[in-house]
Design an enzyme around this catalytic site. Structure first.
Site, mmCIF file in Angstrom:
data_model
loop_
_atom_site.group_PDB
_atom_site.id
_atom_site.type_symbol
_atom_site.label_atom_id
_atom_site.label_comp_id
_atom_site.label_asym_id
_atom_site.label_seq_id
_atom_site.Cartn_x
_atom_site.Cartn_y
_atom_site.Cartn_z
ATOM 1 N N HIS A 168 0.824 -1.209 0.000
ATOM 2 C CA HIS A 168 0.000 0.000 0.000
ATOM 3 C C HIS A 168 0.863 1.267 0.000
ATOM 4 O O HIS A 168 0.703 2.155 -0.832
ATOM 5 C CB HIS A 168 -0.934 -0.020 1.217
ATOM 6 N N GLU A 169 1.810 1.319 0.946
ATOM 7 C CA GLU A 169 2.640 2.529 1.046
ATOM 8 C C GLU A 169 3.550 2.662 -0.173
ATOM 9 O O GLU A 169 3.774 3.767 -0.659
ATOM 10 C CB GLU A 169 3.450 2.542 2.349
ATOM 11 N N HIS A 190 1.708 4.265 -2.949
ATOM 12 C CA HIS A 190 1.686 5.736 -2.857
ATOM 13 C C HIS A 190 2.969 6.352 -3.427
ATOM 14 O O HIS A 190 2.927 7.408 -4.042
ATOM 15 C CB HIS A 190 1.560 6.176 -1.401
ATOM 16 N N HIS A 217 -5.677 6.690 -2.920
ATOM 17 C CA HIS A 217 -6.597 5.720 -2.345
ATOM 18 C C HIS A 217 -7.655 5.331 -3.362
ATOM 19 O O HIS A 217 -8.062 6.143 -4.192
ATOM 20 C CB HIS A 217 -7.216 6.250 -1.053
ATOM 21 N N CYS A 233 -9.169 -3.554 -3.465
ATOM 22 C CA CYS A 233 -7.821 -3.201 -3.931
ATOM 23 C C CYS A 233 -6.922 -2.891 -2.741
ATOM 24 O O CYS A 233 -7.379 -2.380 -1.719
ATOM 25 C CB CYS A 233 -7.947 -1.957 -4.819
ATOM 26 N N CYS A 285 -5.688 0.237 -10.819
ATOM 27 C CA CYS A 285 -4.435 0.681 -10.188
ATOM 28 C C CYS A 285 -3.233 0.031 -10.866
ATOM 29 O O CYS A 285 -2.186 0.650 -11.040
ATOM 30 C CB CYS A 285 -4.434 0.362 -8.698
HETATM 31 ZN ZN LIG Z 1 -2.792 5.162 2.042
HETATM 32 ZN ZN LIG Z 2 -7.284 0.129 -6.987
#
Ligand SMILES: [Zn+2]
Ligand SMILES: [Zn+2]
Length: 192
Positions: A143-144, A147, A153, A158, A180
């Site tokens: 997740h990080e 980014h 987000h 997902c 994504c």
């Molecule tokens: Zn986040």
């Molecule tokens: Zn996504």
């Protein structure tokens, strides 16, 4: 230049957890990057990063430290991993934070930080579950890192869904949704 994701040890943390994370991250990012490595050195935590009454470390001051540490090293992406509870100014705690680089710096300024402390069942006085713990560490890491490639987000099923609670982390899959994934490919192709 090789595109490497560096896992950076911060403070005292079990090396085995980092090696496991490295192994688990590799297949996921393999079409985008050359490899994942655990960097050999450690960033030391200092009293100035610690909030005594909260008994937590300040995530923002640690990520600044991390940025300084990787400065001029030309690391493609760096993920700081620590085993101390962290907070930010607006939140009681965070699982992780990331710096989203400006498009022109996308090539070298992707830095993120995760704390694995609240990912353990034992933190909530429940019985230890190593498999679940490893999966949570992997999810927070992906997740990080997402980014750091400019992903925001996402409301789909997902990995880029926002996690406010551990239950949110447990619900989301350890992978990017189709949209994504597409965006990630596009971004990485433009910065390579
Ligand atoms: Zn986040
Ligand atoms: Zn996504």
């Amino acid at each position: 230049m090789e595109n490497i994701i560096y896992i950076q040890k911060i403070g005292e943390i079990d090396q085995a957890a980092l090696i496991k994370l490295k192994k688990n991250l590799n297949p996921l990012f393999k079409e985008f990057i050359d490899k994942v490595k655990v960097s050999p050195d450690t960033i030391t935590l200092e009293d100035s990063d610690y909030h005594k009454s909260r008994r937590q470390y300040n995530a923002s001051s640690i990520i600044r430290k991390l940025i300084k540490h990787v400065n001029n090293k030309e690391y493609f992406r760096t993920l700081g991993v620590m085993d101390n509870d962290i907070y930010t100014r607006k939140l009681n705690f965070v699982f992780g934070i990331a710096i989203v680089p400006k498009p022109q710096f996308m090539k070298s300024e992707g830095v993120a930080l995760i704390s694995i402390t609240r990912l353990r069942e034992t933190f909530y006085r429940r019985e230890d579950d190593e498999t679940l713990f490893d999966l949570r560490v992997l999810k927070e890491a992906i997740h990080e890192l997402g980014h750091t490639f400019g992903l925001r987000h996402c409301d789909n099923h997902c990995i880029m869904q926002f996690s406010n609670h551990l239950a949110d982390t447990d619900k989301k899959p350890p992978e990017f949704c189709e949209s994504c994934q597409k965006e990630l490919k596009l971004i990485i192709n433009t910065i390579k």
